[in-house]
Design a protein around this motif. Structure first.
Motif, PDB file in Angstrom:
ATOM      1  N   LYS A 104      -3.648 -18.102  -0.856  1.00  0.00           N
ATOM      2  CA  LYS A 104      -4.875 -17.645  -1.516  1.00  0.00           C
ATOM      3  C   LYS A 104      -4.560 -17.010  -2.866  1.00  0.00           C
ATOM      4  CE  LYS A 104      -8.276 -15.711   0.600  1.00  0.00           C
ATOM      5  NZ  LYS A 104      -9.052 -14.711   1.357  1.00  0.00           N
ATOM      6  N   ARG A 105      -3.492 -16.227  -2.889  1.00  0.00           N
ATOM      7  CA  ARG A 105      -3.108 -15.568  -4.143  1.00  0.00           C
ATOM      8  C   ARG A 105      -2.721 -16.608  -5.198  1.00  0.00           C
ATOM      9  NH1 ARG A 105       0.657 -12.948  -2.119  1.00  0.00           N
ATOM     10  NH2 ARG A 105      -0.450 -11.064  -1.514  1.00  0.00           N
ATOM     11  N   PRO A 125     -10.037 -14.586  -4.262  1.00  0.00           N
ATOM     12  CA  PRO A 125     -10.153 -13.117  -4.219  1.00  0.00           C
ATOM     13  C   PRO A 125      -9.191 -12.492  -3.216  1.00  0.00           C
ATOM     14  CG  PRO A 125     -12.320 -14.136  -4.193  1.00  0.00           C
ATOM     15  CD  PRO A 125     -11.338 -15.252  -4.032  1.00  0.00           C
ATOM     16  N   MET A 126      -8.534 -11.409  -3.641  1.00  0.00           N
ATOM     17  CA  MET A 126      -7.593 -10.674  -2.802  1.00  0.00           C
ATOM     18  C   MET A 126      -7.876  -9.191  -2.955  1.00  0.00           C
ATOM     19  SD  MET A 126      -5.637 -13.021  -1.483  1.00  0.00           S
ATOM     20  CE  MET A 126      -4.321 -12.032  -0.828  1.00  0.00           C
ATOM     21  N   TYR A 127      -7.489  -8.388  -1.950  1.00  0.00           N
ATOM     22  CA  TYR A 127      -7.592  -6.937  -2.068  1.00  0.00           C
ATOM     23  C   TYR A 127      -6.572  -6.430  -3.077  1.00  0.00           C
ATOM     24  CZ  TYR A 127     -10.537  -6.426   2.055  1.00  0.00           C
ATOM     25  OH  TYR A 127     -11.570  -6.470   2.939  1.00  0.00           O
ATOM     26  N   ASP A 128      -6.949  -5.376  -3.809  1.00  0.00           N
ATOM     27  CA  ASP A 128      -5.971  -4.697  -4.654  1.00  0.00           C
ATOM     28  C   ASP A 128      -5.013  -3.922  -3.761  1.00  0.00           C
ATOM     29  OD1 ASP A 128      -7.139  -5.550  -6.973  1.00  0.00           O
ATOM     30  OD2 ASP A 128      -8.484  -3.811  -7.120  1.00  0.00           O
ATOM     31  N   VAL A 129      -3.744  -3.889  -4.127  1.00  0.00           N
ATOM     32  CA  VAL A 129      -2.752  -3.104  -3.390  1.00  0.00           C
ATOM     33  C   VAL A 129      -2.023  -2.211  -4.389  1.00  0.00           C
ATOM     34  CG1 VAL A 129      -0.851  -3.195  -1.757  1.00  0.00           C
ATOM     35  CG2 VAL A 129      -2.475  -5.079  -1.838  1.00  0.00           C
ATOM     36  N   PRO A 130      -2.622  -1.049  -4.726  1.00  0.00           N
ATOM     37  CA  PRO A 130      -2.053  -0.205  -5.776  1.00  0.00           C
ATOM     38  C   PRO A 130      -0.642   0.288  -5.485  1.00  0.00           C
ATOM     39  CG  PRO A 130      -4.284   0.462  -5.231  1.00  0.00           C
ATOM     40  CD  PRO A 130      -3.857  -0.514  -4.189  1.00  0.00           C
ATOM     41  N   ASN A 131      -0.255   0.380  -4.195  1.00  0.00           N
ATOM     42  CA  ASN A 131       1.073   0.893  -3.898  1.00  0.00           C
ATOM     43  C   ASN A 131       2.061  -0.208  -3.536  1.00  0.00           C
ATOM     44  OD1 ASN A 131      -0.268   0.345  -1.519  1.00  0.00           O
ATOM     45  ND2 ASN A 131       0.817   1.919  -0.356  1.00  0.00           N
ATOM     46  N   HIS A 183       1.668 -17.924   9.545  1.00  0.00           N
ATOM     47  CA  HIS A 183       1.561 -16.466   9.524  1.00  0.00           C
ATOM     48  C   HIS A 183       0.475 -16.030   8.541  1.00  0.00           C
ATOM     49  CE1 HIS A 183       2.719 -12.240   9.095  1.00  0.00           C
ATOM     50  NE2 HIS A 183       3.342 -12.393  10.252  1.00  0.00           N
ATOM     51  N   THR A 184      -0.146 -14.885   8.858  1.00  0.00           N
ATOM     52  CA  THR A 184      -1.175 -14.323   7.976  1.00  0.00           C
ATOM     53  C   THR A 184      -0.657 -14.153   6.546  1.00  0.00           C
ATOM     54  OG1 THR A 184      -2.154 -13.118   9.835  1.00  0.00           O
ATOM     55  CG2 THR A 184      -2.707 -12.334   7.633  1.00  0.00           C
ATOM     56  N   ALA A 185       0.608 -13.734   6.428  1.00  0.00           N
ATOM     57  CA  ALA A 185       1.191 -13.535   5.098  1.00  0.00           C
ATOM     58  C   ALA A 185       1.227 -14.836   4.302  1.00  0.00           C
ATOM     59  CB  ALA A 185       2.597 -12.961   5.226  1.00  0.00           C
ATOM     60  N   TYR A 186       1.423 -15.971   4.994  1.00  0.00           N
ATOM     61  CA  TYR A 186       1.441 -17.268   4.312  1.00  0.00           C
ATOM     62  C   TYR A 186       0.055 -17.611   3.773  1.00  0.00           C
ATOM     63  CZ  TYR A 186       6.055 -18.125   6.429  1.00  0.00           C
ATOM     64  OH  TYR A 186       7.376 -18.049   6.800  1.00  0.00           O
TER      65      TYR A 186
END
Length: 576
Positions: free
Chosen positions: A533-534, A539-545, A525-528
């Motif tokens: 990666k995390r 590099p990962m996108y910031d997720v402020p919320n 799955h994409t989430a995996y």
């Protein structure tokens, strides 16, 4: 996972405008599935029913909030919450609302920049633009200067109601007698009108059968003067003398003062507030509002920002981005009643506004005269067509389109002007993101982004973007001879250098998943992939919320899948 099935889960993030993201284990495929559940808040544990199931999209209807979010730090401020979906974030602290909205806009902008080629997908943190956060509304409550209330009933054949539609319904109307996003004067007027209409036993207009009398109550109030216009909208299917209602309204103890009471006849089959005939029952059909020192005439149907103080913040941000326009011809496209055009007129050679609504154009012309501005021209018509007939060429362009954004063909014509800079003001970030891709493809790049919250407690947010177009400063002609010999450039050297500087192919999650399935015979799955990666510090996108602390553990990939993902990352040179 099938339609009709009921699940429970945690809303981890909210994507614009109100799409809660819940990850649920689908036992049928043995994977965690992303489900969109609208009208929730990040951190809530919810119960929902699957109502849409497609190949790449799954949606659920919110049934119940099982556990409140830690962000819900205050009690509801009105009786209609949560049945009325207008102010769904009212239980959140305002600073959290601002943070969430800024995060939503930033995610949409950066996705557009990646697709448009300004930002590298594998290095979003190296984005060469400035995101300047969000400015809040000067008023968190009581900020709206206009509200359209509907007549109806909350239950079939129930008592007459006057207020806002129930969340998810186009027919059921809740009496919103203590709405907190409007001034208290609105509430007093609503209660007076509702009580009168109930006593008179007046029927309301039914949208399905197109029968009935009462349709809407439209109230407008000037922030600076307190002037109020009351507009009662009915069909022509009955006749009624509203003299007594006028007297009752004028007796109300209001903070402001009623300058006009109008009876508007509307026989349109559509559920819109418009006029076939307007009768002035008292006073006049307009008042004046002041924004940034300029005076504007407001009529019942004038287009004007619904948060007057917030509009000053928005237009100040836009003016800051626009900068000096001395000796410039400025195009204000989708100009409405000409607010932005007149703000720029004092510091420009000429401003040309284009707006499709003729009444708004007439108002803009009146307002320009009112403000003693003689270098504004306002043209009524569709931007797509009007630009073909305008002889002047702009030095600067301001875009402030309606919620759906700009027609792609109109964008093409706008791009052809090749102005060095333009400013785009948007009331819908998803439409903005779509249009930015076209502008980027046309040679523009995003320089700065600023959000302005004009609508506290709601899902909406305004965004101001400054774009620039890079043109060559000069042209140098160089004569080059290819081949072997002195002073010539060998062709094989060119091929080697071209290969060395060839841009790397963008590696997508889809490519990683396909590689793993082909090599290992199973899916991930994409989430995996994102989790691995995390964990690796990639590099990962910031997720402020995002939710800082989950109330239930997230499902994790098995050791076998982790190793397969790492192998794929090495194969694509993401992991060294």
């Amino acid at each position: 996972m099938k339609k009709g099935e009921i699940y429970e889960g945690m809303i981890e993030t909210i994507e614009f405008p109100n799409k809660g993201i819940v990850w649920v284990k689908d036992e049928s495929v043995g994977e965690t599935v992303r489900v969109i559940v609208k009208n929730g808040m990040p951190g809530q544990k919810v119960r929902f029913q699957i109502n849409k199931k497609r190949k790449n999209r799954c949606e659920g209807r919110l049934l119940e909030v099982l556990e409140k979010s830690e962000r819900e730090v205050r009690e509801p401020v009105c009786d209609a919450f949560p049945a009325c979906g207008g102010c769904m974030y009212q239980t959140m602290a305002y600073k959290d609302q601002l943070s969430m909205k800024a995060g939503q806009v930033r995610a949409l902008i950066e996705d557009a920049l990646v697709r448009g080629g300004q930002v590298k997908a594998d290095a979003p943190e190296e984005a060469d633009y400035v995101f300047e956060g969000i400015q809040g509304s000067p008023l968190e409550f009581g900020y709206r200067n206009k509200m359209e209330f509907s007549f109806g009933d909350a239950v079939k054949d129930g008592p007459l109601t006057l207020g806002l539609h129930k969340k998810g319904s186009t027919y059921d109307v809740l009496t919103t007698g203590d709405c907190k996003i409007v001034h208290e004067d609105f509430t007093k007027i609503l209660k007076c009108v509702l009580e009168y209409c109930r006593e008179q036993k007046l029927s309301y207009y039914r949208k399905m059968s197109h029968e009935g009398y009462l349709r809407h109550l439209l109230v407008r109030r000037a922030q600076t003067t307190g002037d109020i216009l009351v507009n009662l909208v009915t069909s022509s299917q009955a006749e009624h003398d509203f003299t007594e209602l006028v007297e009752e309204l004028l007796k109300l103890e209001l903070e402001g003062h009623i300058t006009g009471i109008l009876h508007i006849i509307n026989d349109s089959l559509a559920d819109v507030v418009q006029s076939d005939e307007t009768r002035i029952l008292y006073g006049k059909d307009y008042f004046y509002e002041t924004i940034l020192g300029l005076k504007f005439k407001i009529t019942p149907f004038s287009f004007f920002q619904t948060n007057s103080l917030g509009a000053e913040v928005l237009y100040s941000a836009a003016r800051n981005y626009i900068g000096s326009t001395k000796d410039m011809t400025v195009f204000d496209l989708y100009s409405g009643t000409g607010t932005i055009a007149q703000i720029l007129a004092d510091v420009s050679k000429k401003v040309i506004g284009v707006e499709i609504v003729e009444e708004a154009v007439e108002a803009a012309r009146e307002n320009a005269v009112l403000n003693h501005l003689d270098n504004c021209e306002f043209i009524a018509g569709d931007v797509l067509k009007v630009l073909d007939d305008v002889e002047e060429k702009p030095d600067f362009i301001v875009l402030d389109p309606p919620r759906d954004g700009i027609h792609p063909k109109a964008l093409e014509k706008i791009i052809q002007y090749q102005v060095p800079k333009m400013v785009y003001i948007s009331c819908k970030p998803s439409s903005l993101a779509r249009d930015l891709e076209i502008l980027l493809a046309g040679g523009y790049r995003v320089e700065r982004v600023q959000c302005v919250d004009m609508f506290p407690a709601t899902v909406h947010v305004e965004t101001v973007v400054m774009l620039s177009h890079k043109k060559p400063d000069s042209v140098i002609n160089v004569k080059v001879e290819f081949g072997e010999g002195e002073g010539k450039v060998p062709l094989d050297n060119i091929a080697k250098r071209a290969e060395a500087y060839k841009p790397k192919e963008r590696v997508t999650y889809k490519m990683i998943k396909e590689y793993i399935e082909a090599k290992y015979g199973f899916k991930v799955h994409t989430a995996y992939i994102a989790e691995v990666k995390r964990d690796l510090g990639l590099p990962m996108y910031d997720v402020p919320n995002a939710v800082e602390e989950l109330k239930q553990p997230r499902k994790h990939p098995t050791a076998e899948k982790v190793e397969a993902i790492k192998d794929a990352l090495k194969y694509f040179d993401i992991l060294k």
